[in-house]
Design a protein around this motif. Structure first.
Motif, PDB file in Angstrom:
ATOM      1  N   ASP A 118       0.868  -1.042  -0.033  1.00 45.87           N
ATOM      2  CA  ASP A 118      -0.047  -0.014  -0.002  1.00 45.87           C
ATOM      3  C   ASP A 118       0.923   1.399  -0.056  1.00 45.87           C
ATOM      4  N   TYR A 120       1.620   5.410  -0.739  1.00 51.48           N
ATOM      5  CA  TYR A 120       0.870   6.842  -0.513  1.00 51.48           C
ATOM      6  C   TYR A 120       1.086   7.451  -1.700  1.00 51.48           C
ATOM      7  N   LYS A 141      -3.029   4.194  -0.846  1.00 56.90           N
ATOM      8  CA  LYS A 141      -3.832   4.408   0.202  1.00 56.90           C
ATOM      9  C   LYS A 141      -4.855   5.639   0.060  1.00 56.90           C
TER      10      LYS A 141
END
Length: 372
Positions: A118, A120, A141
């Motif tokens: 995940d 950013y 995310k």
């Protein structure tokens, strides 16, 4: 070095270099400045921490592997230019809000973004960056951004296309921001992929790989704000679908447009390049007439391109059923009343001389573009 515990931290508020060819345990890069490597560490056991506003630029070096975790906080950044799957850390990632990983590879071998993580923020800076799964996406995310920079090319083979679902190259689950900066390129590099819409538009699109690239049932069309480059495979534009290109078109693969499909090149100064200039089979426009109710009905045909010969453009039609209309020869000042060849003054919508329609006898006669 013989490190059995603790950590090594580079925390100066300036650029620093980590000595390579050493086996490290936990590593911390913090404060700010660019942190680079003199050479690849021989091993990293534990976690790589990138904190605050520090930038860890590993360049083309290997940074970790099995038994290496990655944690990023603050507005820290991680930059990698190596080929193969990157980052090298193979264990769990904890990437905080505001962190960014930049992929900068421009070598001939693909730099593949590590999946099942995940992220950013991701920046695609290099010209040979992408993914290597036909079904698995890059995951971001909530609030994260995937950006392709002006120098960047993002290549993917996802069958479902670029974006918009959980199976596309960018997972839509958390509604990530996707930014395609001017000059950036998205490349459909797989086998038989769906061309997915992107708003407001793609910048540049490259079509490579194999098979057919086409819009899916829920897609209407794609808009390319700069240029479209079809290096291989086929772009198929089905009925009621469209491809709109602002500037240039290069075709070394094939482009096929169905009867009510549309290909639009907006800029009058845009050029067409590629083998399509010498091989007319590289560009195909499929057109079907409406059903004819009687033998007297006819269909006007025109060419979408200049210098198309009638024998090529209408090669599926019978050669003895091709006619051209000359309006300047149409004269209708007399009317036949009793079907006996006797005429009176008037109009009956039939050419008095019978010479306004003439057979096209030369297959190499040039069709007028845009005029039936």
């Amino acid at each position: 070095y013989n490190l059995t515990g603790g950590f090594v931290q580079l925390n100066a508020a300036t650029d620093q270099i980590l000595r390579g060819t050493r086996a490290y345990r936990d590593l911390i890069f913090s404060t700010n400045g660019s942190k680079t490597l003199s050479s690849p560490p021989s091993a990293i056991t534990g976690t790589i921490f990138v904190e605050d506003a520090a930038i860890l630029d590993v360049e083309s070096n290997t940074m970790g592997g099995n038994n290496t975790f990655l944690t990023m906080t603050g507005t820290s950044a991680y930059i990698t230019a190596g080929v193969g799957v990157k980052p090298d850390a193979q264990e769990a990632y904890d990437l905080g809000i505001g962190t960014k990983i930049s992929f900068t590879n421009s070598n001939a071998t693909l730099q593949s973004i590590r999946l099942f993580r995940d992220y950013y923020n991701i920046d695609v800076v290099g010209s040979n960056v992408g993914t290597s799964s036909a079904t698995l996406p890059v995951e971001l995310k909530s609030g994260g951004t995937f950006t392709v920079k002006p120098t960047g090319t993002f290549k993917f083979i996802n069958t479902a296309g670029f974006s918009g679902s959980i199976d596309t190259s960018i997972d839509a689950t958390n509604s990530p921001n996707i930014v395609l900066e001017p000059g950036s390129t998205v490349e459909y590099a797989g086998d038989s992929q769906i061309l997915t819409e992107f708003s407001p538009n793609y910048s540049n699109v490259t079509i490579s790989g194999t098979g057919t690239k086409e819009m899916g049932p829920s897609q209407t069309g794609i808009v390319v704000g700069e240029s479209l480059n079809i290096t291989s495979s086929e772009v198929f534009i089905d009925n009621d679908k469209f491809v709109q290109v602002e500037d240039d078109l290069t075709v070394d693969g094939t482009i096929v447009v169905s009867t009510s499909g549309a290909f639009v090149q907006v800029n009058d100064l845009g050029v067409i390049n590629g083998s399509v200039l010498t091989d007319r089979t590289k560009s195909v426009v499929e057109k079907e007439t409406s059903p004819l109710d009687n033998i007297y009905e006819y269909t006007y045909w025109s060419s979408p391109v200049v210098n198309e010969e009638i024998g090529n453009g209408l090669e599926e039609s019978a050669g003895n059923r091709r006619y051209k209309y000359s309006g300047q020869l149409y004269k209708d000042s007399e009317i036949e009343v009793n079907n006996n060849n006797a005429t009176d003054a008037g109009q009956d919508d039939i050419d008095d001389d019978g010479n306004d329609w003439t057979p096209v006898t030369l297959a190499n006669e040039i069709m007028e573009p845009g005029r039936g």
